[in-house]
Write an enzyme that holds these catalytic residues in place. Structure first.
Site, short mmCIF file in Angstrom:
data_model
loop_
_atom_site.label_atom_id
_atom_site.label_comp_id
_atom_site.label_asym_id
_atom_site.label_seq_id
_atom_site.Cartn_x
_atom_site.Cartn_y
_atom_site.Cartn_z
N ASN A 169 31.33 95.73 58.31
CA ASN A 169 32.57 96.51 58.34
C ASN A 169 32.67 97.42 59.56
O ASN A 169 33.76 97.85 59.95
CB ASN A 169 32.69 97.36 57.07
CG ASN A 169 33.19 96.56 55.88
OD1 ASN A 169 33.73 95.47 56.03
ND2 ASN A 169 33.01 97.10 54.68
N HIS B 247 26.74 94.98 50.68
CA HIS B 247 26.05 95.43 51.89
C HIS B 247 26.99 95.79 53.04
O HIS B 247 26.65 95.61 54.21
CB HIS B 247 25.06 94.34 52.35
CG HIS B 247 24.22 93.77 51.25
ND1 HIS B 247 24.59 92.64 50.57
CD2 HIS B 247 23.07 94.20 50.68
CE1 HIS B 247 23.70 92.37 49.63
NE2 HIS B 247 22.77 93.32 49.68
N CYS B 248 28.18 96.30 52.71
CA CYS B 248 29.19 96.67 53.71
C CYS B 248 29.55 95.49 54.61
O CYS B 248 29.98 95.69 55.75
CB CYS B 248 28.71 97.84 54.59
SG CYS B 248 28.42 99.36 53.68
N ALA B 249 29.38 94.28 54.10
CA ALA B 249 29.65 93.08 54.90
C ALA B 249 30.33 92.01 54.05
O ALA B 249 29.79 90.92 53.88
CB ALA B 249 28.36 92.55 55.52
#
Length: 374
Positions: A97, A332-334
């Site tokens: 992100n 995982h912010c992805a």
């Protein structure tokens, strides 16, 4: 606590790092703000840190090493220097992100090279197809923070040079654990955190700037240089470093980088990979567990994701945490990486290793996981 979340931050640091942070608080002020000992000591420490980073990553001049708050800050500087509002960008299907959100804020046209996991040749071919003359920048993380996939940034960099398109590399998961040479790569920018594979404190990051790359500021303010001028200096690193420096963080980062250089990136990489291979083998022997890894961890670092048929990632992460084992569960912010790999609906459990983990810790993790799922 068994720390298996080094892809988030390396909680275990060389002891010199904490000592350097504490000493800096007692002996340093801000570089460029005076000729008294505290300011001069800060300036010397900052320069030494830039020089060590330049040597480690093949940067020809320490002035092209810019200190940031973290990799996200560094990526924002890089992206907003190269991509105009509404610009066209090619990114990998495994970006964080920290890349996709700044691009979304710019209203960029995002072309995604979304290829299956661990397929290097397909990745190169897809980038080549998407890199048309109207593209303003190409962005690729060196290593996926979810799956440990080592992406072919050298080949992508060669394509960029051939077509005259600037390249931004997110080295958040590779800096300090995978060899990386800025000059050979030919990237416009390489962004990285200080608190992961470089073993520095949180609140530190680095932006490596390519020769001749134009930069755009995110913040304007005091730099200790060219004070009469009301525009930011044109020269690096001052142009991108307004305000007071985080000298305790920089002093700690200096010691973390020195540790990496003493031990050697190749040695750290080999040690971490042995642990990841041990973990992957053990995970594969637990019924109902799916591990996202190739045999021998080909094209992969010491970052592993897995799923269990018996328990969801969040519940499993909580259960391991209650047993004193730190892992990361979720997206995982992805989310883009999970969408590409087909795990967006659930996320995964991720384990990631550092130079300070041991085979015994891996055995204890596998035993605990087996008990939870048994």
């Amino acid at each position: 606590m068994i720390w298996l979340d080094s892809a988030a931050t390396t909680f275990q640091k060389p002891p010199e790092v904490a000592r350097a942070c504490q000493e800096a608080m007692a002996t340093m002020s801000t570089p460029g703000r005076g000729a008294y000992p505290e300011a001069l000591r800060a300036a010397e420490t900052a320069l030494q840190c830039r020089e060590e980073l330049a040597e480690l990553f093949g940067v020809s001049s320490p002035e092209r090493v810019v200190f940031t708050l973290n990799a996200t800050h560094a990526l924002n500087l890089a992206i907003k220097s190269l991509v105009p509002p509404g610009g066209r960008v090619v990114i990998s299907g495994y970006e964080h992100n920290a890349v996709t959100r700044p691009l979304t804020a710019l209203g960029a046209e995002i072309r995604v090279a979304d290829v299956p996991l661990f397929q290097e040749a397909a990745c190169i071919k897809t980038y080549e197809r998407l890199m048309t003359p109207d593209v303003h920048a190409v962005i690729c993380n060196h290593v996926s923070n979810v799956f440990g996939f080592i992406q072919p940034v050298e080949a992508i960099g060669a394509l960029c040079r051939k077509r005259g398109i600037p390249l931004i590399v997110d080295a958040s998961q590779s800096a300090g654990t995978v060899p990386l040479d800025m000059e050979k790569l030919g990237a416009a920018f390489v962004a990285m955190p200080g608190h992961k594979g470089l073993y520095g404190p949180q609140g530190t990051g680095v932006l490596l700037c390519g020769e001749g790359t134009k930069t755009r500021t995110l913040l304007e303010g005091g730099t200790g240089s060219a004070s009469l001028r009301q525009k930011m200096p044109e020269f690096l690193p001052d142009r991108l470093e307004s305000g007071t420096h985080n000298m305790p963080g920089i002093a700690g980062l200096l010691e973390g980088v020195r540790y990496v250089r003493r031990r050697g990136v190749e040695d750290i990489c080999a040690s971490e990979r042995r642990l990841a291979m041990q973990a992957a083998k053990g995970l594969g022997e637990i019924p109902g567990v799916r591990v996202f890894a190739l045999s021998g961890l080909r094209d992969q670092t010491a970052v592993l994701s897995f799923l269990s048929e018996k328990m969801g990632p969040e519940a499993l992460g909580d259960a391991l945490g209650q047993r004193g084992i730190a892992v990361r569960a979720g997206l995982h912010c992805a989310p883009l990486a999970h969408r590409t790999a087909g795990t967006l609906a659930t996320g995964t459990v991720r384990v990631s290793f550092s130079a300070f983990n041991t085979p015994e810790e891996v055995r204890r993790f596998l035993t605990a996981l087996g008990d939870i799922l048994g």
